[in-house]
Design a protein around this motif. Structure first.
Motif, PDB file in Angstrom:
ATOM      1  N   TRP A 240       0.823  -1.203   0.000  1.00 25.23           N
ATOM      2  CA  TRP A 240       0.000   0.000   0.000  1.00 25.23           C
ATOM      3  C   TRP A 240       0.863   1.263   0.000  1.00 25.23           C
ATOM      4  O   TRP A 240       0.433   2.309  -0.497  1.00 25.23           O
ATOM      5  CB  TRP A 240      -0.958  -0.011   1.182  1.00 25.23           C
ATOM      6  CG  TRP A 240      -2.084  -0.969   0.964  1.00 25.23           C
ATOM      7  CD1 TRP A 240      -2.287  -2.169   1.576  1.00 25.23           C
ATOM      8  CD2 TRP A 240      -3.142  -0.826   0.009  1.00 25.23           C
ATOM      9  NE1 TRP A 240      -3.410  -2.785   1.064  1.00 25.23           N
ATOM     10  CE2 TRP A 240      -3.958  -1.976   0.117  1.00 25.23           C
ATOM     11  CE3 TRP A 240      -3.481   0.160  -0.914  1.00 25.23           C
ATOM     12  CZ2 TRP A 240      -5.088  -2.160  -0.675  1.00 25.23           C
ATOM     13  CZ3 TRP A 240      -4.613  -0.013  -1.700  1.00 25.23           C
ATOM     14  CH2 TRP A 240      -5.399  -1.160  -1.585  1.00 25.23           C
TER      15      TRP A 240
ATOM     16  N   LEU B 206     -14.023   3.298   8.852  1.00 25.35           N
ATOM     17  CA  LEU B 206     -13.848   2.051   8.111  1.00 25.35           C
ATOM     18  C   LEU B 206     -12.404   1.560   8.168  1.00 25.35           C
ATOM     19  O   LEU B 206     -12.149   0.360   8.325  1.00 25.35           O
ATOM     20  CB  LEU B 206     -14.290   2.252   6.654  1.00 25.35           C
ATOM     21  CG  LEU B 206     -15.802   2.349   6.429  1.00 25.35           C
ATOM     22  CD1 LEU B 206     -16.101   2.779   4.997  1.00 25.35           C
ATOM     23  CD2 LEU B 206     -16.487   1.023   6.749  1.00 25.35           C
ATOM     24  N   SER B 207     -11.451   2.478   8.043  1.00 26.43           N
ATOM     25  CA  SER B 207     -10.042   2.071   8.112  1.00 26.43           C
ATOM     26  C   SER B 207      -9.712   1.524   9.495  1.00 26.43           C
ATOM     27  O   SER B 207      -8.985   0.528   9.622  1.00 26.43           O
ATOM     28  CB  SER B 207      -9.130   3.249   7.769  1.00 26.43           C
ATOM     29  OG  SER B 207      -9.265   4.289   8.713  1.00 26.43           O
TER      30      SER B 207
ATOM     31  N   PHE C 253     -11.373  -2.118   9.890  1.00 26.66           N
ATOM     32  CA  PHE C 253     -10.707  -3.213   9.207  1.00 26.66           C
ATOM     33  C   PHE C 253      -9.268  -3.388   9.667  1.00 26.66           C
ATOM     34  O   PHE C 253      -8.680  -4.439   9.461  1.00 26.66           O
ATOM     35  CB  PHE C 253     -10.755  -3.008   7.691  1.00 26.66           C
ATOM     36  CG  PHE C 253     -12.113  -3.260   7.112  1.00 26.66           C
ATOM     37  CD1 PHE C 253     -12.623  -4.540   7.043  1.00 26.66           C
ATOM     38  CD2 PHE C 253     -12.894  -2.207   6.654  1.00 26.66           C
ATOM     39  CE1 PHE C 253     -13.888  -4.774   6.517  1.00 26.66           C
ATOM     40  CE2 PHE C 253     -14.153  -2.432   6.127  1.00 26.66           C
ATOM     41  CZ  PHE C 253     -14.647  -3.719   6.056  1.00 26.66           C
ATOM     42  N   GLN C 254      -8.702  -2.349  10.282  1.00 24.66           N
ATOM     43  CA  GLN C 254      -7.357  -2.509  10.821  1.00 24.66           C
ATOM     44  C   GLN C 254      -7.382  -3.336  12.099  1.00 24.66           C
ATOM     45  O   GLN C 254      -6.468  -4.103  12.376  1.00 24.66           O
ATOM     46  CB  GLN C 254      -6.726  -1.145  11.116  1.00 24.66           C
ATOM     47  CG  GLN C 254      -5.250  -1.245  11.519  1.00 24.66           C
ATOM     48  CD  GLN C 254      -4.642   0.117  11.757  1.00 24.66           C
ATOM     49  OE1 GLN C 254      -5.252   1.134  11.505  1.00 24.66           O
ATOM     50  NE2 GLN C 254      -3.415   0.128  12.257  1.00 24.66           N
TER      51      GLN C 254
ATOM     52  N   GLN D  77      -8.961  -8.282  10.714  1.00 22.04           N
ATOM     53  CA  GLN D  77      -8.742  -8.613   9.317  1.00 22.04           C
ATOM     54  C   GLN D  77      -9.841  -9.551   8.821  1.00 22.04           C
ATOM     55  O   GLN D  77     -10.591 -10.140   9.613  1.00 22.04           O
ATOM     56  CB  GLN D  77      -7.366  -9.269   9.152  1.00 22.04           C
ATOM     57  CG  GLN D  77      -6.206  -8.320   9.488  1.00 22.04           C
ATOM     58  CD  GLN D  77      -6.215  -7.084   8.611  1.00 22.04           C
ATOM     59  OE1 GLN D  77      -6.199  -7.173   7.400  1.00 22.04           O
ATOM     60  NE2 GLN D  77      -6.259  -5.919   9.229  1.00 22.04           N
ATOM     61  N   PRO D  78      -9.964  -9.739   7.496  1.00 25.40           N
ATOM     62  CA  PRO D  78     -11.039 -10.556   6.933  1.00 25.40           C
ATOM     63  C   PRO D  78     -11.106 -11.969   7.499  1.00 25.40           C
ATOM     64  O   PRO D  78     -12.169 -12.557   7.607  1.00 25.40           O
ATOM     65  CB  PRO D  78     -10.721 -10.588   5.432  1.00 25.40           C
ATOM     66  CG  PRO D  78      -9.979  -9.316   5.193  1.00 25.40           C
ATOM     67  CD  PRO D  78      -9.180  -9.080   6.444  1.00 25.40           C
TER      68      PRO D  78
ATOM     69  N   GLY E 245      -4.975  -5.751   3.213  1.00 25.72           N
ATOM     70  CA  GLY E 245      -6.307  -6.045   2.715  1.00 25.72           C
ATOM     71  C   GLY E 245      -7.221  -4.838   2.748  1.00 25.72           C
ATOM     72  O   GLY E 245      -6.873  -3.753   2.304  1.00 25.72           O
ATOM     73  N   LYS E 246      -8.436  -5.052   3.277  1.00 23.94           N
ATOM     74  CA  LYS E 246      -9.426  -3.984   3.326  1.00 23.94           C
ATOM     75  C   LYS E 246      -8.942  -2.817   4.178  1.00 23.94           C
ATOM     76  O   LYS E 246      -9.224  -1.644   3.857  1.00 23.94           O
ATOM     77  CB  LYS E 246     -10.748  -4.524   3.872  1.00 23.94           C
ATOM     78  CG  LYS E 246     -11.457  -5.495   2.942  1.00 23.94           C
ATOM     79  CD  LYS E 246     -12.771  -5.961   3.544  1.00 23.94           C
ATOM     80  CE  LYS E 246     -13.483  -6.933   2.610  1.00 23.94           C
ATOM     81  NZ  LYS E 246     -14.751  -7.430   3.189  1.00 23.94           N
TER      82      LYS E 246
ATOM     83  N   PHE F 261      -6.705  -0.718   2.121  1.00 24.01           N
ATOM     84  CA  PHE F 261      -7.445   0.033   1.100  1.00 24.01           C
ATOM     85  C   PHE F 261      -8.100   1.266   1.695  1.00 24.01           C
ATOM     86  O   PHE F 261      -8.024   2.357   1.126  1.00 24.01           O
ATOM     87  CB  PHE F 261      -8.506  -0.863   0.461  1.00 24.01           C
ATOM     88  CG  PHE F 261      -9.466  -0.114  -0.414  1.00 24.01           C
ATOM     89  CD1 PHE F 261      -9.078   0.326  -1.673  1.00 24.01           C
ATOM     90  CD2 PHE F 261     -10.755   0.168   0.027  1.00 24.01           C
ATOM     91  CE1 PHE F 261      -9.965   1.045  -2.477  1.00 24.01           C
ATOM     92  CE2 PHE F 261     -11.632   0.875  -0.768  1.00 24.01           C
ATOM     93  CZ  PHE F 261     -11.233   1.311  -2.030  1.00 24.01           C
ATOM     94  N   PHE F 262      -8.760   1.106   2.849  1.00 24.63           N
ATOM     95  CA  PHE F 262      -9.450   2.253   3.441  1.00 24.63           C
ATOM     96  C   PHE F 262      -8.464   3.285   4.001  1.00 24.63           C
ATOM     97  O   PHE F 262      -8.753   4.480   3.991  1.00 24.63           O
ATOM     98  CB  PHE F 262     -10.426   1.790   4.515  1.00 24.63           C
ATOM     99  CG  PHE F 262     -11.700   1.230   3.955  1.00 24.63           C
ATOM    100  CD1 PHE F 262     -12.612   2.052   3.311  1.00 24.63           C
ATOM    101  CD2 PHE F 262     -11.974  -0.122   4.033  1.00 24.63           C
ATOM    102  CE1 PHE F 262     -13.784   1.545   2.770  1.00 24.63           C
ATOM    103  CE2 PHE F 262     -13.148  -0.639   3.499  1.00 24.63           C
ATOM    104  CZ  PHE F 262     -14.048   0.194   2.866  1.00 24.63           C
TER     105      PHE F 262
END
Length: 379
Positions: free
Chosen positions: A61, A213-214, A217-218, A221-222, A249-250, A253-254
């Motif tokens: 990233w 959102l960041s 998801f931090q 994780q998925p 991952g997500k 991205f966020f």
């Protein structure tokens, strides 16, 4: 390391200056250089804040920030964004907006002989909405930092009381909303009040969504587990940030999306202020984007790789206070004209002061360490 980090920015700068010279001769080259210096000077606090986020991101990233992020910064914010404002507010299609930008009225007039507004006038008229959105986004960023209860404080006389007040949930949102209402009530004419309120509210919502959102998801994780700790590469055995939670991952991205919105909020005043130097969108894109935005990203990566934020403990604090000042300046600029030089100097002053305080603190710690070592040696 310096050549590797800043080499591409230097090459792009030379190419941008050559393009400006071929486009408008020595005048174009000079204007492009001035715009580049303006962007770097106004955005150093942006680089510091970017570094605090970027060091929590994986190498993938980080590379995305330097590639896709640069494309968004250069073409999106410095070229397409001003044109999009003219498309929307001026009721023009994209081709007409670009033609209007490339053919300003003779003699720098604000309108054409038929009374229709120029590209610069349309963009300037949209400044209150832009300032309200960017000001609210940056204000929330500042408030969430100073209202957090931290062990390390810089301006302790005010940061510690604010940290205690921050225990009240959602205080930052409440304070930002109150300030937005005050600004709309007392600094905005009646016919523009609703537009400023909506723009400011969108800025608040954007920050809350992207930051929330960041963070979400931090934390998870998925796969359901916690993010994996991964140290960011350091320049040497005593440099570089300590191991931190790296978002993937997500979450990555966020956080990348958060960085891009943050960069956009910082660039608003630079794009508008550039029209005081030249209304030419090509020169603005070359100076602010290819030169300024590239160097800001290189500075960001340098701060991460060198571990500067860990070495100079108060630098992050100074950058956030500079952001708070910029947010207030953006909101005040809805009604008052504030020179871009003032904006840049305020940011430099806060960051410079925090850097000096960090150096003094490091020296003080070193002296205490030497004194303890001397006392231990005499026993």
């Amino acid at each position: 390391m310096i050549v590797r980090i800043f080499g591409l920015s230097a090459v792009v700068t030379v190419a941008a200056l050559v393009a400006a010279f071929l486009y408008q001769g020595w005048t174009g080259l000079a204007l492009c250089a001035i715009l580049g210096v303006l962007e770097v000077s106004l955005s150093f606090d942006n680089a510091v804040i970017n570094a605090t986020v970027l060091e929590r991101m994986s190498l993938f990233w980080q590379r995305m920030f330097l590639t896709i992020g640069v494309i968004i910064a250069v073409f999106g914010m410095r070229l397409v964004f001003p044109l999009a404002i003219v498309w929307i507010t001026g009721g023009l299609n994209p081709v007409e907006a670009f033609d209007l930008a490339m053919n300003p009225p003779a003699g720098g007039a604000e309108t054409f002989p038929d009374g229709s507004p120029s590209y610069e006038t349309i963009l300037t008229d949209a400044h209150p909405q832009i300032a309200a959105f960017g000001g609210m986004f940056l204000l929330l960023l500042f408030l969430n930092f100073v209202l957090a209860n931290r062990d390390l404080t810089w301006l302790s006389w005010i940061e510690r009381p604010l940290g205690r007040l921050g225990r009240l949930d959602q205080l930052s949102v409440a304070l930002a909303a109150i300030l937005l209402v005050v600004v709309a009530e007392y600094l905005v004419p009646d016919d523009g009040r609703s537009t400023v309120l909506i723009s400011g509210l969108l800025g608040l919502i954007t920050y809350i969504l992207v930051d929330g959102l960041s963070s979400l998801f931090q934390q998870e994780q998925p796969g359901g587990g916690e993010a994996v700790a991964e140290p960011t590469p350091a320049a040497g055995p005593t440099r570089g940030p300590t191991p931190v939670t790296v978002a993937a991952g997500k979450a990555g991205f966020f956080m990348f999306l958060y960085l891009e919105v943050l960069d956009a909020s910082f660039s608003f005043d630079g794009v508008i202020g550039a029209f005081a130097i030249t209304p030419d969108p090509i020169l603005i894109a070359l100076g602010l984007g290819f030169i300024g935005a590239m160097f800001v990203r290189s500075i960001t990566i340098y701060l991460v790789r060198q571990g500067t934020l860990g070495e100079y403990r108060y630098l992050e604090h100074g950058a956030h206070w500079a952001i708070g000042a910029l947010a207030v300046i953006l909101l005040l600029s809805i009604h008052f004209h504030i020179n871009e030089v003032v904006t840049g100097l305020v940011g430099v002053a806060f960051i410079g002061a925090s850097l000096v305080s960090s150096v003094r603190a490091n020296r003080r710690d070193q002296r205490r360490k030497q004194e303890r070592a001397a006392v231990g040696a005499t026993r």
